[in-house]
Write an enzyme that holds these catalytic residues in place. Structure first.
Site, PDB file in Angstrom:
ATOM      1  CB  THR A 187     -28.236 -11.051  49.294  1.00 38.93           C
ATOM      2  OG1 THR A 187     -28.869 -11.318  48.038  1.00 38.93           O
ATOM      3  CG2 THR A 187     -28.993  -9.972  50.027  1.00 38.93           C
ATOM      4  CE  LYS A 188     -26.934 -13.669  42.533  1.00 35.15           C
ATOM      5  NZ  LYS A 188     -28.238 -14.331  42.428  1.00 35.15           N
ATOM      6  N   GLY A 353       9.094  -7.029  72.975  1.00 38.89           N
ATOM      7  CA  GLY A 353       9.605  -7.153  71.614  1.00 38.89           C
ATOM      8  C   GLY A 353      10.807  -8.071  71.577  1.00 38.89           C
ATOM      9  CB  CYS A 380       8.275  -8.195  78.236  1.00 37.80           C
ATOM     10  SG  CYS A 380       9.011  -9.835  78.194  1.00 37.80           S
ATOM     11  CG  HIS A 519       3.627 -10.041  78.285  1.00 38.22           C
ATOM     12  ND1 HIS A 519       3.917  -9.054  77.367  1.00 38.22           N
ATOM     13  CD2 HIS A 519       4.662 -10.907  78.243  1.00 38.22           C
ATOM     14  CE1 HIS A 519       5.070  -9.324  76.773  1.00 38.22           C
ATOM     15  NE2 HIS A 519       5.545 -10.436  77.297  1.00 38.22           N
ATOM     16  CD  GLU A 521       0.804  -7.138  77.655  1.00 35.68           C
ATOM     17  OE1 GLU A 521       1.176  -6.813  78.800  1.00 35.68           O
ATOM     18  OE2 GLU A 521       1.575  -7.618  76.808  1.00 35.68           O
TER      19      GLU A 521
HETATM   20  N1  GLN Z   1      13.145 -10.401  73.835  1.00 34.76           N
HETATM   21  C1  GLN Z   1      13.027 -10.356  75.244  1.00 34.76           C
HETATM   22  C2  GLN Z   1      13.176 -11.720  75.891  1.00 34.76           C
HETATM   23  O1  GLN Z   1      13.074 -12.726  75.234  1.00 34.76           O
HETATM   24  C3  GLN Z   1      11.701  -9.748  75.641  1.00 34.76           C
HETATM   25  C4  GLN Z   1      10.542 -10.613  75.281  1.00 34.76           C
HETATM   26  C5  GLN Z   1       9.241  -9.863  75.309  1.00 34.76           C
HETATM   27  O2  GLN Z   1       9.226  -8.648  75.338  1.00 34.76           O
HETATM   28  N2  GLN Z   1       8.135 -10.579  75.266  1.00 34.76           N
HETATM   29  O3  GLN Z   1      13.378 -11.789  77.082  1.00 34.76           O
END
Ligand code: GLN
Length: 547
Positions: A187-188, A353, A380, A519, A521
């Site tokens: 616990t220290k 990406g 994307c 996106h 997600e």
């Molecule tokens: N690089 C790409 C763009 O800017 C895709 C961006 C992403 O996948 N969020 O459109």
């Protein structure tokens, strides 16, 4: 006026403060309260938008276009409350606001200091939306004792001091290390970390202790006595098999009760945990398994695709299957045939990406999915790669590519079927961008509407032809190639309402091949899986039955 709960961490970082905050938010909701969660990050970047995913994990985008810490994703997934620009702040943002005010002359010639100017700015930020909810949960990034965190700790101390008595409580998350040699929980470190907090004037009301082992009563009492908290406010946080167990687990340990007690709320409203019981049931009682490959670039750090991983889990829950995710480095396909790597998967996802590295591999993954009729979800950059794949292999544009890669290389090598977006409509104004613009906050960010084709697969999946999704991109599929690509079978089934920006592409003659510029997600929740992820996993299940 909201009640405030400040969440701090000690001993080590990565203890799961974000998850504890999110779970507590969910538990307060289960008791009928409204909540908002907020993150204060001590780093000097203005926001995480310009940080590499390897550094900081995913950038979570809000509806109102803020690029924020991934903890805001946890908050949304657990509470369903859409985060806002004003729910995430960093030292960088605080300082840049203070310095802007100084340049404008707002401080009337005063000497600008951390106390009171920086701390006042932080307190103003804490108070935004104060009258909208019952509880405001504010998490301080980093651990107590970090030099850069000090202005935030000072600000929350002052905040508690200036509000009416009983309006704010402090919850501190620590670690109880286990010494195998002596078989003891120590616990220290927690005691020291609480001392550190006390030395800056903050006395925690609740201690949440991460531990791999059961915390015996003796240790709890010791912690309570030496850290000056009530014994029933020492809450154990054991390791969990799934993060979605967290609300039930924290409830079992008495966290929500301890919080309400600390505020003196009695009698406490009874919680309704049915939603979380259903979530846990779906997580732990899956009736099958599907294997999904994520072909990406930032695969060394799973947090880089945090929301995608979670959205796939939600899609699995909707179909009562477990989704096994395997991460595949897209660069492997630069040299190797993707087939042996991808054949064992029931579905393929190519995530977002930036930059050219790994993109040829992603294009090959798209070819594999298209020709082998494997379900494909391109998000994307993953959508852009699917379009380039189609242009190269189904039309005469053998040198199709993205302007993003030409810009990076500093030479023109491709026919840009994906181009740098320089103008778009946002509400009733036109946004303009130039290639030489700053990188921070200049992408097409946040919620935009899209209109879906009546007969499209996506309209069927969403159950509507009008959607709103979150975006984060600088490049865009060029509509001038629409006709050519549609003739080749790739239909532009979702467009911006003005018909200028392609938002979704799909093949009608493929079991499930969809690319989205946004996106999805980011909006999926365990108790409300996103329709695209629900249907993508369903397609993976159907595909698994074929093999
Ligand atoms: N690089 C790409 C763009 O800017 C895709 C961006 C992403 O996948 N969020 O459109």
């Amino acid at each position: 006026m909201a009640r405030y709960i400040f969440i701090t961490g000690g001993v080590v970082s990565s203890l799961g403060k974000g998850l504890a905050s999110a779970a507590l938010g969910a538990l307060l909701q289960a008791r009928g309260y409204s909540v908002r969660l907020r993150k204060l990050d001590p780093y000097l970047n203005v926001d995480p938008g310009t940080m590499s995913p390897f550094e900081h994990g995913e950038v979570f985008v809000t509806d109102d276009g803020a690029e924020t810490d991934l903890d805001l994703g946890h908050y949304e997934r657990f509470t369903g409350v859409a985060a806002r620009n004003t729910d995430s702040v960093s030292s960088g943002r605080v300082y840049s606001t203070v310095l802007e005010k100084e340049r404008r002359g707002d401080y009337l010639g005063k000497t600008i200091q951390v106390v009171p100017h920086v701390t006042n700015e932080i307190k103003d930020f804490l108070e935004v939306g104060d009258d909208e909810v019952d509880f405001m949960l504010c998490e301080i990034g980093g651990t107590v004792g970090d030099i850069e965190g000090l202005p935030f700790f000072e600000a929350i101390r002052q905040f508690g001091h200036q509000r009416p008595r009983g309006n704010c409580i402090y919850m501190h998350l620590t670690l109880l290390p286990y010494l195998a040699a002596s078989g003891e929980l120590k616990t220290k470190p927690t005691q020291h970390s609480v001392k550190e907090l006390q030395s800056i004037g903050i006395a925690p009301d609740i201690l949440v202790c991460r531990s791999e082992h059961n915390i015996p009563t003796k240790e709890r009492d010791k912690l309570a006595l030496f850290c000056n908290v009530r014994p029933d406010s020492v809450i154990a946080a054991y390791d969990l098999k799934s993060i979605y167990e967290a609300p039930l687990a924290y409830h079992k340990e008495g966290l929500d009760q301890a919080v309400l007690d600390a505020f003196g709320i009695a009698p406490a409203p009874k919680p309704d945990l049915a939603k979380w019981e259903d979530v846990a049931d779906r997580v732990f009682n899956a009736e099958g398994v599907v294997n999904v490959a994520i072909v990406g670039k930032y695969i060394q750090l799973e947090d880089a695709y945090k929301s995608i991983k979670e959205a796939l889990t939600h899609g699995g829950m909707a179909n009562r299957v477990k989704v096994n995710v395997e991460w595949i480095d897209a660069e492997v396909f630069d040299k190797e045939d993707p087939a042996p790597h991808l054949e064992k998967f029931n579905a393929i996802l190519v995530p977002g990406g930036f930059g050219e590295r790994g993109t040829e591999g992603k294009i090959k993954a798209a070819t594999f999915a298209r020709t082998r009729k494997v379900p494909y979800l391109g998000i994307c950059l993953g959508m852009q790669m699917a379009v380039i794949e189609a242009a190269r292999n189904l039309t005469d544009l053998a040198d199709a590519g993205s302007e993003e890669f030409d810009h990076e290389a500093g030479e023109k090598r491709f026919t840009p079927v994906v181009y740098h977006l320089k103008e778009w409509v946002e509400g009733n104004r036109t946004v303009q961008r130039a290639v030489a613009d700053d990188k921070g906050g200049t992408m097409r960010l946040g919620a935009y509407n899209a209109t879906l084709g009546e007969q499209s697969k996506v309209a069927e999946i969403y159950g509507t032809t009008s959607i709103s999704e979150r975006h984060r991109h600088r490049y865009e599929v060029d509509i001038q190639y629409r006709e050519k690509l549609e003739k080749a079978g790739l239909s532009f089934s979702g467009m911006s309402p003005d018909g200028k920006l392609p938002e979704i592409v799909e093949y009608a003659d493929h079991p499930w091949f969809i690319g989205v510029q946004y996106h999805p997600e980011l909006k999926s929740k365990p108790f409300a899986p996103h329709p695209l992820f629900r249907d993508f996993v369903k397609a993976a299940v159907e595909n698994s039955r074929l093999v």
